[in-house]
Design a protein around this motif. Structure first.
Motif, PDB file in Angstrom:
ATOM      1  N   LYS A  69       9.065  -3.468  -8.764  1.00 56.12           N
ATOM      2  CA  LYS A  69       8.222  -2.489  -8.073  1.00 56.12           C
ATOM      3  C   LYS A  69       6.755  -2.863  -8.254  1.00 56.12           C
ATOM      4  N   LEU A 100       2.753  -1.563  -7.263  1.00 55.36           N
ATOM      5  CA  LEU A 100       1.835  -0.548  -6.760  1.00 55.36           C
ATOM      6  C   LEU A 100       0.547  -1.246  -6.343  1.00 55.36           C
ATOM      7  N   TYR A 153       4.693   0.553  -3.491  1.00 56.86           N
ATOM      8  CA  TYR A 153       4.020   1.851  -3.426  1.00 56.86           C
ATOM      9  C   TYR A 153       2.544   1.585  -3.156  1.00 56.86           C
ATOM     10  N   ILE A 179       1.300   7.987  -9.479  1.00 61.29           N
ATOM     11  CA  ILE A 179       2.413   7.106  -9.091  1.00 61.29           C
ATOM     12  C   ILE A 179       2.868   6.274 -10.291  1.00 61.29           C
ATOM     13  N   LYS A 183       6.652   6.524 -11.191  1.00 62.85           N
ATOM     14  CA  LYS A 183       7.498   5.423 -10.699  1.00 62.85           C
ATOM     15  C   LYS A 183       7.610   4.235 -11.653  1.00 62.85           C
TER      16      LYS A 183
END
Length: 118
Positions: A3, A5, A29, A40, A44
Motif C-alpha cells: 500500500k 499513500l 491512497y 489515512i 490504513k
C-alpha cells in the motif's frame, strides 16, 4: 499487496502518481494535505508514504514526524520542489528514507520504491 499513500496538494501529481502506481500493482491512497494524510496513515497503515513538504494545514515535515513517532516501519519518500541542501538534510534528519526533487523520473521513482518495500 503493498500500500502506498501519495500526499500532495497538486492534483496533477496525485492523478499521475496514482495511475502509475496502480498500473504497477500497488494499492494506492491519496491525501491532499498533511492532516488528511495522518488520518489515512493511522487507519490504513501503508507500507510507503510519498510526501510533499509544502502543503496546507500540516506540512510534510510534521507528517514525517508523526509517521516516525507512531509508525516507524513505514517508509517515507519526500517528493518536493524544495531543493536547498538544508531542506534535504532536514528531511533525512527527520527520518525520510529518500529525498527526491521535482521534476522527477517516473521510472527512477518506481525503481526506488521497489528497492524500499520489496
Amino acid at each position: 499487496m503493498h500500500k502506498i499513500l501519495i500526499v500532495d496538494d497538486e492534483p496533477n501529481i496525485l492523478l499521475a502518481l496514482e495511475f502509475l502506481f496502480k498500473k504497477e500493482g500497488y494499492e494506492v491512497y491519496i491525501a491532499r494535505d498533511g492532516e488528511e494524510a495522518m488520518g489515512i496513515i493511522d487507519e490504513k497503515h501503508p507500507n510507503l508514504v510519498i510526501l510533499d513538504i509544502m502543503m496546507p494545514k500540516v506540512d510534510g515535515y510534521e507528517v514525517c514526524k508523526h509517521i516516525k513517532s507512531l509508525h516507524g516501519e513505514i517508509k517515507i519518500i519526500f517528493l518536493t520542489a524544495k531543493t536547498k541542501q538544508s531542506d534535504i538534510e532536514k528531511g533525512k534528519d527527520l527520518g525520510a528514507d529518500l529525498y527526491l526533487t521535482k521534476p522527477f523520473s517516473n521510472k527512477e521513482l518506481i525503481h526506488k520504491i521497489k528497492v524500499l518495500i520489496t
